[in-house]
Every structure is written in C-alpha cells, then in structure tokens.
Design a protein around this motif. Structure first.
Motif, PDB file in Angstrom:
ATOM      1  N   ALA A  34       0.835  -1.204   0.000  1.00 15.09           N
ATOM      2  CA  ALA A  34       0.000   0.000   0.000  1.00 15.09           C
ATOM      3  C   ALA A  34       0.864   1.246   0.000  1.00 15.09           C
ATOM      4  CB  ALA A  34      -0.910   0.015   1.225  1.00 15.09           C
ATOM      5  N   VAL A  35       0.436   2.242  -0.756  1.00 14.69           N
ATOM      6  CA  VAL A  35       1.026   3.576  -0.713  1.00 14.69           C
ATOM      7  C   VAL A  35       0.012   4.483  -0.023  1.00 14.69           C
ATOM      8  CG1 VAL A  35       1.824   5.565  -2.047  1.00 14.69           C
ATOM      9  CG2 VAL A  35       2.376   3.240  -2.803  1.00 14.69           C
ATOM     10  N   VAL A  36       0.442   5.146   1.053  1.00 17.74           N
ATOM     11  CA  VAL A  36      -0.459   6.010   1.814  1.00 17.74           C
ATOM     12  C   VAL A  36       0.117   7.417   1.844  1.00 17.74           C
ATOM     13  CG1 VAL A  36      -1.611   6.399   4.026  1.00 17.74           C
ATOM     14  CG2 VAL A  36      -1.151   4.053   3.263  1.00 17.74           C
ATOM     15  N   THR A  37      -0.556   8.374   1.207  1.00 16.51           N
ATOM     16  CA  THR A  37      -0.101   9.766   1.274  1.00 16.51           C
ATOM     17  C   THR A  37      -0.606  10.380   2.583  1.00 16.51           C
ATOM     18  OG1 THR A  37      -2.009  10.750   0.134  1.00 16.51           O
ATOM     19  CG2 THR A  37      -0.192   9.938  -1.237  1.00 16.51           C
ATOM     20  N   GLY A  38       0.187  11.289   3.126  1.00 12.26           N
ATOM     21  CA  GLY A  38      -0.156  11.829   4.441  1.00 12.26           C
ATOM     22  C   GLY A  38      -0.134  10.738   5.493  1.00 12.26           C
ATOM     23  N   GLY A  39       0.772   9.773   5.313  1.00  8.36           N
ATOM     24  CA  GLY A  39       0.790   8.608   6.178  1.00  8.36           C
ATOM     25  C   GLY A  39       1.562   8.781   7.465  1.00  8.36           C
ATOM     26  N   ASP A  40       2.095   9.966   7.704  1.00  9.19           N
ATOM     27  CA  ASP A  40       2.910  10.190   8.895  1.00  9.19           C
ATOM     28  C   ASP A  40       2.097  10.362  10.158  1.00  9.19           C
ATOM     29  OD1 ASP A  40       2.305  12.698   7.300  1.00  9.19           O
ATOM     30  OD2 ASP A  40       2.876  13.572   9.243  1.00  9.19           O
ATOM     31  N   SER A  41       0.855  10.853  10.056  1.00  6.04           N
ATOM     32  CA  SER A  41       0.085  11.182  11.254  1.00  6.04           C
ATOM     33  C   SER A  41      -1.409  11.089  10.968  1.00  6.04           C
ATOM     34  CB  SER A  41       0.428  12.608  11.731  1.00  6.04           C
ATOM     35  OG  SER A  41       0.043  13.564  10.744  1.00  6.04           O
ATOM     36  N   ASP A  89       6.470  17.010  -1.648  1.00  7.46           N
ATOM     37  CA  ASP A  89       5.202  17.676  -1.931  1.00  7.46           C
ATOM     38  C   ASP A  89       4.430  16.922  -3.009  1.00  7.46           C
ATOM     39  OD1 ASP A  89       3.128  19.396  -2.459  1.00  7.46           O
ATOM     40  OD2 ASP A  89       4.395  21.121  -2.967  1.00  7.46           O
ATOM     41  N   ILE A  90       3.294  16.328  -2.651  1.00 12.42           N
ATOM     42  CA  ILE A  90       2.509  15.601  -3.650  1.00 12.42           C
ATOM     43  C   ILE A  90       1.847  16.533  -4.654  1.00 12.42           C
ATOM     44  CG2 ILE A  90       2.076  13.613  -2.162  1.00 12.42           C
ATOM     45  CD1 ILE A  90      -0.829  14.763  -1.875  1.00 12.42           C
ATOM     46  N   GLY A  91       1.883  17.833  -4.396  1.00 13.22           N
ATOM     47  CA  GLY A  91       1.388  18.785  -5.372  1.00 13.22           C
ATOM     48  C   GLY A  91       2.321  18.955  -6.558  1.00 13.22           C
ATOM     49  N   GLU A  92       3.469  18.274  -6.514  1.00 13.18           N
ATOM     50  CA  GLU A  92       4.433  18.300  -7.607  1.00 13.18           C
ATOM     51  C   GLU A  92       4.439  16.938  -8.303  1.00 13.18           C
ATOM     52  OE1 GLU A  92       5.988  20.953  -8.541  1.00 13.18           O
ATOM     53  OE2 GLU A  92       5.350  22.216  -6.849  1.00 13.18           O
ATOM     54  N   ARG A  93       4.209  16.937  -9.607  1.00 14.54           N
ATOM     55  CA  ARG A  93       4.092  15.686 -10.360  1.00 14.54           C
ATOM     56  C   ARG A  93       5.343  14.807 -10.223  1.00 14.54           C
ATOM     57  NH1 ARG A  93       0.869  14.326 -14.683  1.00 14.54           N
ATOM     58  NH2 ARG A  93       0.265  16.498 -15.070  1.00 14.54           N
ATOM     59  N   ASP A  94       6.524  15.428 -10.296  1.00 18.21           N
ATOM     60  CA  ASP A  94       7.754  14.642 -10.230  1.00 18.21           C
ATOM     61  C   ASP A  94       7.886  13.909  -8.903  1.00 18.21           C
ATOM     62  OD1 ASP A  94       8.443  15.390 -12.775  1.00 18.21           O
ATOM     63  OD2 ASP A  94       9.884  16.940 -12.152  1.00 18.21           O
ATOM     64  N   ASN A 115      -5.105   7.892  -1.213  1.00 17.19           N
ATOM     65  CA  ASN A 115      -4.891   9.329  -1.387  1.00 17.19           C
ATOM     66  C   ASN A 115      -5.515  10.054  -0.197  1.00 17.19           C
ATOM     67  OD1 ASN A 115      -3.526   9.504  -3.965  1.00 17.19           O
ATOM     68  ND2 ASN A 115      -5.437   8.802  -4.888  1.00 17.19           N
ATOM     69  N   ASN A 116      -4.725  10.217   0.845  1.00 13.76           N
ATOM     70  CA  ASN A 116      -5.228  10.760   2.102  1.00 13.76           C
ATOM     71  C   ASN A 116      -4.725  12.164   2.397  1.00 13.76           C
ATOM     72  OD1 ASN A 116      -6.057  10.666   5.098  1.00 13.76           O
ATOM     73  ND2 ASN A 116      -3.834  10.786   5.230  1.00 13.76           N
ATOM     74  N   ALA A 117      -3.562  12.534   1.897  1.00 14.55           N
ATOM     75  CA  ALA A 117      -2.956  13.826   2.249  1.00 14.55           C
ATOM     76  C   ALA A 117      -3.855  14.989   1.853  1.00 14.55           C
ATOM     77  CB  ALA A 117      -1.593  13.967   1.578  1.00 14.55           C
ATOM     78  N   GLY A 144      -2.703  16.663  -6.382  1.00 19.34           N
ATOM     79  CA  GLY A 144      -1.931  15.569  -5.810  1.00 19.34           C
ATOM     80  C   GLY A 144      -2.552  14.215  -6.076  1.00 19.34           C
ATOM     81  N   MET A 145      -3.892  14.140  -6.023  1.00 19.33           N
ATOM     82  CA  MET A 145      -4.563  12.864  -6.285  1.00 19.33           C
ATOM     83  C   MET A 145      -4.414  12.467  -7.748  1.00 19.33           C
ATOM     84  SD  MET A 145      -7.972  12.546  -4.008  1.00 19.33           S
ATOM     85  CE  MET A 145      -7.916  12.780  -2.225  1.00 19.33           C
ATOM     86  N   PHE A 146      -4.591  13.426  -8.642  1.00 19.65           N
ATOM     87  CA  PHE A 146      -4.417  13.132 -10.071  1.00 19.65           C
ATOM     88  C   PHE A 146      -2.993  12.643 -10.340  1.00 19.65           C
ATOM     89  CE2 PHE A 146      -8.387  15.284 -10.753  1.00 19.65           C
ATOM     90  CZ  PHE A 146      -8.850  14.842 -11.986  1.00 19.65           C
ATOM     91  N   TYR A 147      -2.010  13.357  -9.794  1.00 15.88           N
ATOM     92  CA  TYR A 147      -0.614  12.991 -10.036  1.00 15.88           C
ATOM     93  C   TYR A 147      -0.291  11.605  -9.498  1.00 15.88           C
ATOM     94  CZ  TYR A 147       0.207  17.975 -11.073  1.00 15.88           C
ATOM     95  OH  TYR A 147       0.173  19.248 -11.599  1.00 15.88           O
ATOM     96  N   MET A 148      -0.795  11.281  -8.297  1.00 14.75           N
ATOM     97  CA  MET A 148      -0.512   9.976  -7.702  1.00 14.75           C
ATOM     98  C   MET A 148      -1.140   8.856  -8.525  1.00 14.75           C
ATOM     99  SD  MET A 148       1.531  10.229  -5.127  1.00 14.75           S
ATOM    100  CE  MET A 148       1.356   8.528  -4.626  1.00 14.75           C
TER     101      MET A 148
END
Length: 276
Positions: A34-41, A89-94, A115-117, A144-148
């Motif tokens: 699993a890949v979890v964005t905003g997964g730190d807290s 930053d997930i707001g960056e495509r790269d 896509n949680n962040a 960020g969701m589109f890019y991920m």
C-alpha cells in the motif's frame, strides 16, 4: 489574514490522537503493498498501522514531518509489516513519480493507493482567501490525487484498489472552509468518475468522507480557535472522532470484503446524515 503554518506535528498534540488498531489482524491484506499519502500522522498513520496489522507492507508519503513519519514506520514494523518513508510535496508531479518509483524498487508492486494527504485553512470571509492559498489548497488536495493516480497506473493490476479521502464538508458545507470544501467536492466527483473509468480494468475506486477527526490538520490550521474549542460537539455523537475510528473504512475498501463496491463513499462522521 495570516495563514496558519502547516503541516503540524502529531507528536506535539495534547491529547494525542488514537491511532492504535482495535482488533487482531486476520490477514486480509497479506502480501499486499500500500502507498499512503499523508501517512505520517492522523488518519494516514492509523491506516498505515492497521494495514500492516492485516499483512501489508506500506510506503508512507509525507510532506516534511520527519519525526512523525519515522514513528509511524516503527509502528508499521512492530505490526510485522515493512515500511519505507519518503518526504516531499505531492502537489508536484515529479515527486509523485518518485513515491511510486520507490514503492516499485522496494516492493516490486502496488496493490492499494490511499490518497489521504490534504490541507485546509479557515477563513470567515471569501475575500480573505488569498490567491496563493487557493492555488495551494487545490494543488495539494486535487492535483496531488491526479498525479498519484497517473504515476501509479502503469503498476496497478486487476484487483488493485484506490481509496480517496473526501470529507463531510463536501456534503454539508463548512462556512469557514470554502476552498477546502470545494476541493472535497472535486475529490468526490473524481472518485465516482475514476471508478467508471477503471472498472473494466478490474480496479476499484472508492472514497471515505470523515467528519471532525482529531488530527494535526485541525489545531495546526484547519479550524479557528473558536471552532477548535468546541470541535466535534455539533455531531449527533457530541464529540470528535479518532483516527482509529476511520481507518477500518479504508481497510474495508482496500480488501476483498468490498469486492462488489466501486464509486462509493463511506461516512465515519459521528452520525451526521448526508446525501449520497
């Protein structure tokens, strides 16, 4: 209006959010990655740890909160899973490509994308929302969701799942969260449309729309001091929710228990009745 400094550290919150899984694992995600964005807290931490308890390895994407991310990785490993963390930053495509590339290098596959962040800023007047804030909120929450998803698609096979975090504010509105609520409406529409786009590939797409949940997002910019004092009291249950009350919704949508569901949204919101 001065914008609040984001993100916030869960390690500094008092009281601490409850992230601990509430029941023994049953192997529902055995062998999954699993890949979890905003997964730190917050919700992301609770999801990552619960997924690990159910057998998954987890890639934890976060902005810059190293202390929280490292703690979450330790929690995942205590549950028997393997964890890797990546800041950016997930707001960056790269960067989104880097997250997915890391998952493939470390684990060789991706089965679940969460896509949680997200970020939010309170403003009592629409004229208080700066151009910078408006762009930033949409860049994180929507772009960020589109890019991920775009980065992950070459690696998602039939049986994979995507779970997007929307919000109760999409359904009932929020007078001080105009830009945030607008992004959550976009996320719900994206979830429904993407589910139709990917159904023939055997990839299910669903969403979770939490109500007021005690996470760093709220005291560190998501709620005004006045609203924070009575945070969650307006729900029928009269209290805010905890991250470990939300994470099971993500688990349900990630595993085979929800095999006949796509394009749907679950509502852990303290009893608020909203339209579908």
């Amino acid at each position: 209006m001065q914008e609040a400094e984001l993100p916030g550290l869960e390690a500094e919150l008092d009281p601490k959010p409850e992230w601990q899984p509430r029941y023994p694992g049953s192997g529902r995600l055995e062998g999954k990655v699993a890949v979890v964005t905003g997964g730190d807290s917050g919700i992301g931490r609770a999801v990552a740890v619960l997924f690990a308890r159910e057998g998954a390895n987890v890639v934890i994407s976060y902005l810059e909160e190293d202390t929280d991310a490292e703690a979450t990785a330790e929690m995942v490993e205590e549950e028997g899973g393997k964890a890797v963390i990546i800041a950016g930053d997930i707001g960056e495509r790269d960067h989104c490509r880097e997250v997915i590339d890391l998952a493939i290098r470390k684990f060789g596959q991706i089965d679940i994308l969460v896509n949680n962040a997200g970020e939010q800023h309170p403003d009592k007047e629409i004229t208080d929302i700066s151009d910078k804030q408006l762009k930033r909120t949409f860049q994180t929450n929507v772009y960020g969701m589109f890019y991920m998803v775009q980065a992950a698609m070459p690696h998602l096979k039939s049986g994979a799942t995507i779970i997007n975090c929307t919000s109760v504010t999409m359904y009932k509105g929020a007078d001080e969260l105009l830009d945030y609520s607008a992004t959550k409406g976009a996320i719900t529409a994206f979830t429904r449309s993407l589910s139709q786009n990917l159904v023939e590939k055997g990839i299910r797409v669903n969403g979770v729309a939490p109500g007021p949940i005690w996470t760093p997002l709220n005291p560190c910019g998501g709620a005004s001091e006045e609203k924070l004092e009575h945070f969650g009291e307006s729900t029928p249950m009269g209290r805010p929710g905890q991250p470990n009350e939300v994470a099971p919704c993500f688990l349900f949508l990630a595993c085979e228990d929800s095999s006949y569901m796509s394009g749907q949204v679950l509502h852990p919101n303290g009893g608020v009745i909203v339209g579908s």
